[in-house]
Scaffold this motif. Structure first.
Motif, PDB file in Angstrom:
ATOM      1  N   LYS A  14      -7.359  18.198  22.776  1.00 15.16           N
ATOM      2  CA  LYS A  14      -6.440  16.943  22.548  1.00 15.16           C
ATOM      3  C   LYS A  14      -5.683  17.156  21.166  1.00 15.16           C
ATOM      4  N   LYS A  15      -4.499  17.166  21.242  1.00 14.03           N
ATOM      5  CA  LYS A  15      -3.744  17.360  19.995  1.00 14.03           C
ATOM      6  C   LYS A  15      -3.165  16.056  19.504  1.00 14.03           C
ATOM      7  N   ALA A  16      -3.103  15.878  18.291  1.00 11.41           N
ATOM      8  CA  ALA A  16      -2.806  14.645  17.527  1.00 11.41           C
ATOM      9  C   ALA A  16      -1.200  14.417  17.826  1.00 11.41           C
ATOM     10  N   ILE A  17      -0.932  13.030  18.318  1.00 12.97           N
ATOM     11  CA  ILE A  17       0.459  12.723  18.414  1.00 12.97           C
ATOM     12  C   ILE A  17       0.875  11.634  17.456  1.00 12.97           C
ATOM     13  N   GLY A  18       2.075  12.017  16.857  1.00 10.57           N
ATOM     14  CA  GLY A  18       2.463  11.259  15.707  1.00 10.57           C
ATOM     15  C   GLY A  18       3.165  10.027  16.115  1.00 10.57           C
ATOM     16  N   PRO A  19       3.421   9.095  15.263  1.00  8.31           N
ATOM     17  CA  PRO A  19       3.992   7.878  15.426  1.00  8.31           C
ATOM     18  C   PRO A  19       5.381   7.837  15.986  1.00  8.31           C
ATOM     19  N   GLY A  20       6.244   9.086  15.760  1.00 10.65           N
ATOM     20  CA  GLY A  20       7.471   9.035  16.383  1.00 10.65           C
ATOM     21  C   GLY A  20       7.385   9.347  17.725  1.00 10.65           C
ATOM     22  N   GLU A  21       6.652  10.288  18.172  1.00 12.09           N
ATOM     23  CA  GLU A  21       6.482  10.757  19.492  1.00 12.09           C
ATOM     24  C   GLU A  21       5.817   9.668  20.605  1.00 12.09           C
ATOM     25  N   ILE A  22       5.042   8.819  19.640  1.00 13.66           N
ATOM     26  CA  ILE A  22       4.623   7.646  20.431  1.00 13.66           C
ATOM     27  C   ILE A  22       5.848   6.613  21.014  1.00 13.66           C
ATOM     28  N   LYS A  23       6.473   6.522  20.212  1.00  8.18           N
ATOM     29  CA  LYS A  23       7.767   5.688  20.021  1.00  8.18           C
ATOM     30  C   LYS A  23       8.687   6.113  21.283  1.00  8.18           C
ATOM     31  N   LYS A  24       8.735   7.493  21.309  1.00  6.17           N
ATOM     32  CA  LYS A  24       9.534   8.081  22.416  1.00  6.17           C
ATOM     33  C   LYS A  24       8.780   7.825  24.010  1.00  6.17           C
ATOM     34  N   MET A  25       7.628   7.604  23.930  1.00  5.52           N
ATOM     35  CA  MET A  25       7.089   7.519  25.185  1.00  5.52           C
ATOM     36  C   MET A  25       7.639   6.204  25.949  1.00  5.52           C
ATOM     37  N   ASP A  26       7.394   6.418  27.291  1.00  2.00           N
ATOM     38  CA  ASP A  26       7.778   5.072  27.967  1.00  2.00           C
ATOM     39  C   ASP A  26       6.677   4.257  28.012  1.00  2.00           C
ATOM     40  N   PRO A  27       6.753   3.033  28.344  1.00  2.00           N
ATOM     41  CA  PRO A  27       5.735   1.811  27.837  1.00  2.00           C
ATOM     42  C   PRO A  27       4.454   1.972  28.654  1.00  2.00           C
ATOM     43  N   ILE A  28       4.390   2.799  29.775  1.00  2.00           N
ATOM     44  CA  ILE A  28       3.099   2.910  30.546  1.00  2.00           C
ATOM     45  C   ILE A  28       2.343   4.148  29.924  1.00  2.00           C
ATOM     46  N   GLN A  29       3.153   4.948  29.664  1.00  2.00           N
ATOM     47  CA  GLN A  29       2.479   6.068  28.979  1.00  2.00           C
ATOM     48  C   GLN A  29       1.903   5.781  27.551  1.00  2.00           C
ATOM     49  N   ARG A  30       2.708   5.128  26.949  1.00  2.00           N
ATOM     50  CA  ARG A  30       2.280   4.685  25.658  1.00  2.00           C
ATOM     51  C   ARG A  30       0.803   3.678  25.689  1.00  2.00           C
ATOM     52  N   ALA A  31       0.915   2.849  26.937  1.00  2.00           N
ATOM     53  CA  ALA A  31      -0.147   1.981  27.016  1.00  2.00           C
ATOM     54  C   ALA A  31      -1.258   2.800  27.522  1.00  2.00           C
ATOM     55  N   ARG A  32      -1.321   3.879  28.163  1.00  2.00           N
ATOM     56  CA  ARG A  32      -2.166   4.731  28.459  1.00  2.00           C
ATOM     57  C   ARG A  32      -2.974   5.522  27.209  1.00  2.00           C
ATOM     58  N   HIS A  33      -2.064   5.874  26.422  1.00  2.10           N
ATOM     59  CA  HIS A  33      -2.476   6.752  25.255  1.00  2.10           C
ATOM     60  C   HIS A  33      -3.102   5.839  24.228  1.00  2.10           C
ATOM     61  N   MET A  34      -2.533   4.532  23.982  1.00  2.00           N
ATOM     62  CA  MET A  34      -3.137   3.759  22.952  1.00  2.00           C
ATOM     63  C   MET A  34      -4.315   3.028  23.634  1.00  2.00           C
ATOM     64  N   ALA A  35      -4.635   3.269  24.783  1.00  3.83           N
ATOM     65  CA  ALA A  35      -5.995   2.628  25.307  1.00  3.83           C
ATOM     66  C   ALA A  35      -7.041   3.351  24.813  1.00  3.83           C
ATOM     67  N   TYR A  36      -6.987   4.699  24.629  1.00  6.06           N
ATOM     68  CA  TYR A  36      -8.165   5.661  24.105  1.00  6.06           C
ATOM     69  C   TYR A  36      -8.090   5.909  22.479  1.00  6.06           C
ATOM     70  N   GLU A  37      -7.202   5.203  21.830  1.00  7.07           N
ATOM     71  CA  GLU A  37      -7.203   5.656  20.517  1.00  7.07           C
ATOM     72  C   GLU A  37      -8.225   4.763  19.806  1.00  7.07           C
ATOM     73  N   GLN A  38      -8.555   5.005  18.724  1.00 13.02           N
ATOM     74  CA  GLN A  38      -9.394   4.221  17.959  1.00 13.02           C
ATOM     75  C   GLN A  38      -8.504   3.054  17.302  1.00 13.02           C
ATOM     76  N   PRO A  39      -9.098   1.609  17.298  1.00 15.97           N
ATOM     77  CA  PRO A  39      -8.230   0.722  16.816  1.00 15.97           C
ATOM     78  C   PRO A  39      -8.264   0.776  15.256  1.00 15.97           C
ATOM     79  N   SER A  40      -7.190   0.308  14.510  1.00 15.36           N
ATOM     80  CA  SER A  40      -7.143   0.265  13.333  1.00 15.36           C
ATOM     81  C   SER A  40      -8.053  -0.576  12.435  1.00 15.36           C
ATOM     82  N   LYS A  41      -8.319  -0.371  11.143  1.00 14.65           N
ATOM     83  CA  LYS A  41      -9.401  -1.037  10.632  1.00 14.65           C
ATOM     84  C   LYS A  41      -9.253  -2.550  10.513  1.00 14.65           C
ATOM     85  N   SER A  42      -8.062  -3.054  10.541  1.00 17.08           N
ATOM     86  CA  SER A  42      -7.814  -4.694  10.377  1.00 17.08           C
ATOM     87  C   SER A  42      -8.361  -4.992  11.860  1.00 17.08           C
ATOM     88  N   ILE A  43      -7.794  -4.402  12.830  1.00 19.10           N
ATOM     89  CA  ILE A  43      -8.289  -4.933  14.308  1.00 19.10           C
ATOM     90  C   ILE A  43      -9.805  -4.536  14.548  1.00 19.10           C
TER      91      ILE A  43
END
Length: 165
Positions: A14-43
């Motif tokens: 698994k390679k790290a994806i930067g914030p610029g690449e996440i913004k380029k993804m379509d919404p479904i793909q972005r949601a799938r990717h973000m579902a497995y990411e660790q939440p931020s400290k505030s969340i």
């Protein structure tokens, strides 16, 4: 062991994806990717606070249900109140049924009275009585009325039953 091309240690394949690449993804793909990411400290902190509040609420509700044991007098009163509510509901249903039967009888009487000839009105009343039949064994008509009805029914040409328009 680290896989080549990985920016995160201990994650294989698994390679790290930067914030610029996440913004380029379509919404479904972005949601799938973000579902497995660790939440931020505030969340993560707000999730922990919410979980503790839910656990405290569950403990309070369990302790309150144990303390809510009713005395026999209170249980008897609740039972009587339940029976009263059931009787009121039964009465409302009975009144609604009576009201419906009354409205149906009015509609059928109106339909019968609007027939073009008396003969049609009598036939309609025989086939669609305004009130449900009661089990009366006696004839509601006297013998003179019965003869009149039979003579009206035998009038094929409608000489006795034609109404003046």
């Amino acid at each position: 062991m680290m896989a080549s091309g990985n920016n995160k240690p201990g994650v294989l394949g698994k390679k790290a994806i930067g914030p610029g690449e996440i913004k380029k993804m379509d919404p479904i793909q972005r949601a799938r990717h973000m579902a497995y990411e660790q939440p931020s400290k505030s969340i993560a902190a707000s999730l922990a606070v919410t979980q503790t509040r839910l656990k405290e609420h569950a403990l309070k509700s369990i302790s309150a249900s144990k303390q809510r044991v009713l005395d026999p007098q209170q249980e008897m009163q609740n039972k009587v109140v339940g029976q009263l509510k059931a009787a009121e509901a039964h009465n409302r249903i009975r009144l609604m049924r009576i009201r419906f039967q009354h409205m149906r009888a009015q509609e059928l009487n109106n339909l019968i009275s609007c027939q073009p000839t008396a003969r049609d009105a009598i036939r309609l009343e025989v086939f669609l009585p305004p009130r449900p039949h009661t089990d009366k064994s006696c004839d509601p008509l006297r013998w003179q009325q019965r003869e009149r009805v039979e003579s009206l029914l035998e009038d094929d040409r409608g000489l006795m039953t034609n109404r003046i328009p």
